[in-house]
Design a protein around this motif. Structure first.
Motif, mmCIF file in Angstrom:
data_model
loop_
_atom_site.group_PDB
_atom_site.id
_atom_site.type_symbol
_atom_site.label_atom_id
_atom_site.label_comp_id
_atom_site.label_asym_id
_atom_site.label_seq_id
_atom_site.Cartn_x
_atom_site.Cartn_y
_atom_site.Cartn_z
ATOM 1 N N ALA A 218 0.828 -1.203 0.000
ATOM 2 C CA ALA A 218 0.000 0.000 0.000
ATOM 3 C C ALA A 218 0.866 1.258 0.000
ATOM 4 O O ALA A 218 0.569 2.241 -0.695
ATOM 5 C CB ALA A 218 -0.927 0.002 1.217
ATOM 6 N N VAL A 219 1.970 1.223 0.761
ATOM 7 C CA VAL A 219 2.875 2.371 0.804
ATOM 8 C C VAL A 219 3.512 2.600 -0.562
ATOM 9 O O VAL A 219 3.572 3.728 -1.068
ATOM 10 C CB VAL A 219 3.957 2.166 1.881
ATOM 11 C CG1 VAL A 219 5.010 3.271 1.801
ATOM 12 C CG2 VAL A 219 3.332 2.153 3.277
ATOM 13 N N ARG B 296 4.039 5.459 -5.698
ATOM 14 C CA ARG B 296 4.052 5.401 -7.165
ATOM 15 C C ARG B 296 3.081 6.423 -7.746
ATOM 16 O O ARG B 296 3.420 7.185 -8.660
ATOM 17 C CB ARG B 296 3.696 3.986 -7.635
ATOM 18 C CG ARG B 296 3.799 3.790 -9.149
ATOM 19 C CD ARG B 296 3.430 2.373 -9.558
ATOM 20 N NE ARG B 296 4.310 1.396 -8.908
ATOM 21 C CZ ARG B 296 3.929 0.558 -7.947
ATOM 22 N NH1 ARG B 296 2.669 0.602 -7.479
ATOM 23 N NH2 ARG B 296 4.776 -0.290 -7.423
ATOM 24 N N ASP B 297 1.876 6.469 -7.185
ATOM 25 C CA ASP B 297 0.876 7.422 -7.691
ATOM 26 C C ASP B 297 1.267 8.870 -7.394
ATOM 27 O O ASP B 297 0.800 9.796 -8.066
ATOM 28 C CB ASP B 297 -0.497 7.127 -7.072
ATOM 29 C CG ASP B 297 -1.105 5.842 -7.627
ATOM 30 O OD1 ASP B 297 -0.675 5.403 -8.711
ATOM 31 O OD2 ASP B 297 -2.008 5.283 -6.968
ATOM 32 N N LEU C 245 7.989 7.141 -5.879
ATOM 33 C CA LEU C 245 8.625 5.839 -5.692
ATOM 34 C C LEU C 245 10.029 5.814 -6.291
ATOM 35 O O LEU C 245 10.952 5.224 -5.708
ATOM 36 C CB LEU C 245 7.762 4.733 -6.311
ATOM 37 C CG LEU C 245 8.245 3.297 -6.052
ATOM 38 C CD1 LEU C 245 8.312 3.009 -4.558
ATOM 39 C CD2 LEU C 245 7.331 2.296 -6.748
ATOM 40 N N GLU C 246 10.205 6.471 -7.432
ATOM 41 C CA GLU C 246 11.508 6.443 -8.103
ATOM 42 C C GLU C 246 12.601 7.032 -7.218
ATOM 43 O O GLU C 246 13.657 6.430 -7.028
ATOM 44 C CB GLU C 246 11.428 7.218 -9.423
ATOM 45 C CG GLU C 246 12.745 7.209 -10.196
ATOM 46 C CD GLU C 246 12.675 8.038 -11.459
ATOM 47 O OE1 GLU C 246 13.722 8.195 -12.114
ATOM 48 O OE2 GLU C 246 11.586 8.549 -11.794
ATOM 49 N N PHE C 247 12.364 8.207 -6.641
ATOM 50 C CA PHE C 247 13.416 8.807 -5.816
ATOM 51 C C PHE C 247 13.555 8.082 -4.480
ATOM 52 O O PHE C 247 14.656 8.011 -3.911
ATOM 53 C CB PHE C 247 13.172 10.310 -5.618
ATOM 54 C CG PHE C 247 12.316 10.699 -4.449
ATOM 55 C CD1 PHE C 247 12.813 10.703 -3.153
ATOM 56 C CD2 PHE C 247 10.982 11.080 -4.635
ATOM 57 C CE1 PHE C 247 12.020 11.081 -2.077
ATOM 58 C CE2 PHE C 247 10.196 11.445 -3.562
ATOM 59 C CZ PHE C 247 10.709 11.450 -2.283
ATOM 60 N N VAL C 248 12.460 7.505 -3.970
ATOM 61 C CA VAL C 248 12.552 6.760 -2.703
ATOM 62 C C VAL C 248 13.426 5.523 -2.878
ATOM 63 O O VAL C 248 14.245 5.192 -2.010
ATOM 64 C CB VAL C 248 11.146 6.368 -2.200
ATOM 65 C CG1 VAL C 248 11.238 5.357 -1.049
ATOM 66 C CG2 VAL C 248 10.391 7.608 -1.738
ATOM 67 N N GLN D 68 6.992 17.255 -0.678
ATOM 68 C CA GLN D 68 5.610 17.463 -1.074
ATOM 69 C C GLN D 68 5.013 16.206 -1.681
ATOM 70 O O GLN D 68 3.838 15.894 -1.480
ATOM 71 C CB GLN D 68 5.528 18.639 -2.059
ATOM 72 C CG GLN D 68 4.168 19.284 -2.164
ATOM 73 C CD GLN D 68 3.742 19.993 -0.877
ATOM 74 O OE1 GLN D 68 4.154 19.625 0.209
ATOM 75 N NE2 GLN D 68 2.916 21.001 -1.002
ATOM 76 N N ARG D 69 5.824 15.450 -2.418
ATOM 77 C CA ARG D 69 5.316 14.191 -2.998
ATOM 78 C C ARG D 69 5.063 13.140 -1.921
ATOM 79 O O ARG D 69 4.136 12.337 -2.034
ATOM 80 C CB ARG D 69 6.299 13.678 -4.058
ATOM 81 C CG ARG D 69 6.139 14.392 -5.408
ATOM 82 C CD ARG D 69 7.146 13.932 -6.417
ATOM 83 N NE ARG D 69 8.417 14.619 -6.260
ATOM 84 C CZ ARG D 69 9.550 14.231 -6.843
ATOM 85 N NH1 ARG D 69 9.568 13.143 -7.596
ATOM 86 N NH2 ARG D 69 10.661 14.907 -6.672
#
Length: 600
Positions: A468-469, A474-475, A479-482, A506-507
């Protein structure tokens, strides 16, 4: 734990005397406290038994009594001394355990109360002041109880035991000894009122310092960037100077109090000792040499005990003042009233303003808009927002936009008119259950010093799984930078997200909002502080977030609101015009003027 602690305190503290409040706080541990008093009395008995046994031993030697009396006296005092260790350990477990539980209960009640108090209260009362109450004031209450129990009980048992022994052995001296305690009580009574006033003044100065330090640390980036270190330090020096003056005044009063008590008690002690020696010298009342030694020893112990009791006055005064300080929060009336109101189990997302007016009472609102002198922040606003519709609020600073958002969240209530959710008046709803369907993405992302996973999952009441996280990240285009971070989801973001850029923070805030799957979404200047590239990523994430949700958007950049289903232009708390971007431009009204200014 908090839910079991806050209710009794919430209903109990109503400005009553702090001693009654303390008794109520310790009610659950009253049997342990009674046991602690009993154990302490036994373990502390050598202090007042030793002069009696010393007198017995001296009389045995001087009067050549049977040597068995000497061994009996010695064995008795050795036994009482040896059991002191296990009894003291038991006493600490009973008393200190009760004090720690009380402190935890009080802190839990304070934190719970803070969650219940209105946003207006938190806008008015500094976070530093509230922090001082939870940390410093509760600690002062704990220290007061511990020191009063340790020193006060010791003094009282010595006074009681000593006076009883004197009454049995040399009853003629009881009236003289009884003068010592009233003398000390008189000194305490004379100065206690002044001690309370000075302690209260000092407490307020410490709270002001805490607030000033919090403010200074938050402004350090601005201060350093503009070379204003000197000005910031001068502001701090003024607060420190007032604290110094208040502290010195308090110390001086405490010093005078202690010195006067010591002089009075010791003068009386010397006079009594001289009198006892004369009585024994002339053979009056059958006073033996052992009695003189006993009276001399008791003069010291009783004087010290009385001095201890008088010296506890500042500690007790400070502790009771801290109870009052805590009570300022526990009895604060500005609660959000949800008791007995209807719980919301589902929400379509229709929001209706019916002639809504809100006027703050003589001060600016929590959002900084409107309010001075009771001027309405919003006036006669009538607006219907359909489920799933995106409405953008635009207008100059102070137009009432943030006030509208706070009304939708339920932080504030209309002065007149009605605000309806799916046709039901918000005043009849338990707003805690309503907010389960709400997500807010503020201008400044609020992150705590935890992992990425913890910050995103904070949006859920229950634990969220990694799938879920990751889906929320992703939405949110995060997710890419994480995944490039050193520990991925387990990377610590730092205090207030200090290790991330503005766009990344902010994301994460958007991911936190997404994971809740809200029906009502609040976006308050969500992209105003971002660069062009970060804004594009955030806007793309917001487009997914808005889909199918009732959304209120506040933005100064008109480029971020032109895609809204409807734009509401506000000015001086009123709705000036509504429509789509094209409709409003074609109308040539207030929106056109704002748009023209930004294009230019």
């Amino acid at each position: 734990m908090a839910s079991s602690f806050d209710r009794p305190l919430d209903h109990r503290y109503r400005g009553e005397h702090p001693v009654r409040t303390l008794a109520y706080l310790f009610r659950a541990d009253r049997h342990r406290l009674a046991g602690a008093v009993l154990v302490f009395t036994v373990k502390h008995s050598p202090v007042w038994l030793l002069p009696l046994i010393t007198a017995s031993i001296i009389d045995t030697v001087v009067q050549h009594r049977p040597i068995a009396d000497l061994w009996t006296s010695t064995g008795l005092i050795l036994f009482v001394l040896l059991i002191n260790y296990p009894l003291h350990v038991l006493y600490v477990r009973l008393l200190y355990g009760s004090v720690r539980r009380m402190g935890t209960t009080l802190r839990s009640a304070l934190c719970t109360r803070m969650q219940q108090l209105s946003i207006g209260y938190h806008a008015r009362v500094s976070a530093g002041v509230l922090q001082a109450k939870v940390v410093r004031d509760v600690e002062a209450v704990e220290q007061m109880v511990q020191q009063t129990a340790e020193n006060g009980l010791g003094a009282l048992t010595v006074l009681t035991g000593g006076l009883v022994i004197i009454a049995v052995r040399t009853p003629e001296f009881v009236p003289v000894f009884l003068v010592v305690v009233p003398a000390a009580a008189f000194v305490v009574a004379r100065l206690r009122a002044r001690l309370r006033t000075h302690n209260e003044d000092f407490r307020h100065e410490v709270e002001a310092l805490s607030s000033r330090v919090t403010e200074m640390t938050r402004l350090i980036p601005v201060t350093r960037a503009h070379g204003l270190e000197g000005k910031a330090l001068r502001r701090m020096d003024g607060t420190l100077s007032r604290l110094l003056t208040s502290g010195l005044r308090l110390d001086l009063v405490n010093g005078r109090f202690g010195a006067l008590a010591w002089v009075v008690l010791n003068v009386v002690g010397v006079l009594v000792l001289a009198g006892a020696a004369l009585v024994s010298y002339h053979g009056v009342w059958g006073v033996t040499p052992g009695d003189v030694v006993m009276l001399s020893a008791f003069l010291t112990t009783l004087t010290n005990s009385t001095t201890t009791l008088t010296s506890l006055a500042p500690v007790i005064t400070k502790g009771l003042e801290s109870v009052r300080s805590v009570g300022e929060v526990l009895q604060a009336p500005e609660l959000e009233d949800n008791e007995g109101k209807a719980e919301l189990t589902s929400l379509r997302g229709a929001v209706t303003f019916e002639h809504v007016t809100l006027a703050y009472e003589g001060e600016a609102g929590a959002d900084g808009e409107g309010g001075g002198g009771g001027r309405p922040a919003v006036r006669d606003v009538t607006l219907y927002v359909a489920p799933g519709e995106t409405v953008a609020l635009v207008g100059a600073s102070g137009a009432g936009k943030s006030t509208v958002l706070n009304l939708v969240i339920g932080f504030i209530r209309p002065t007149s008119g009605r605000l309806l959710l799916d046709g039901t008046d918000m005043n009849s709803l338990d707003l805690r259950t309503y907010r389960r369907f709400v997500s807010v993405v503020p201008q400044e992302s609020i992150l705590f010093d935890g992992t990425v996973r913890e910050n995103v999952a904070y949006g859920m009441e229950d634990e969220a799984d990694d799938d879920a996280v990751r889906a929320a990240l992703r939405d949110a285009n995060a997710l890419e930078f994480v995944e490039r971070l050193p520990q991925g989801l387990d990377t610590l973001v730092g205090e207030r997200g200090a290790r991330l850029s503005g766009g990344q923070k902010q994301r994460l805030a958007i991911a936190r909002a997404l994971i809740r799957d809200p029906r009502v979404l609040i976006l308050d200047e969500a992209t105003s502080a971002l660069d062009t590239r970060s804004e594009a990523l955030v806007q793309e994430a917001l487009a997914r977030l808005l889909r199918g949700r009732t959304t209120f958007v506040v933005a100064h950049r008109l480029s971020t609101v032109r895609g809204a289903d409807r734009i509401v232009v506000m000015g001086e708390g009123r709705v000036l015009e509504t429509g789509t971007h094209k409709e409003l431009l074609a109308g040539g009204g207030a929106y056109t003027a704002v748009h023209g200014g930004q294009v230019a």
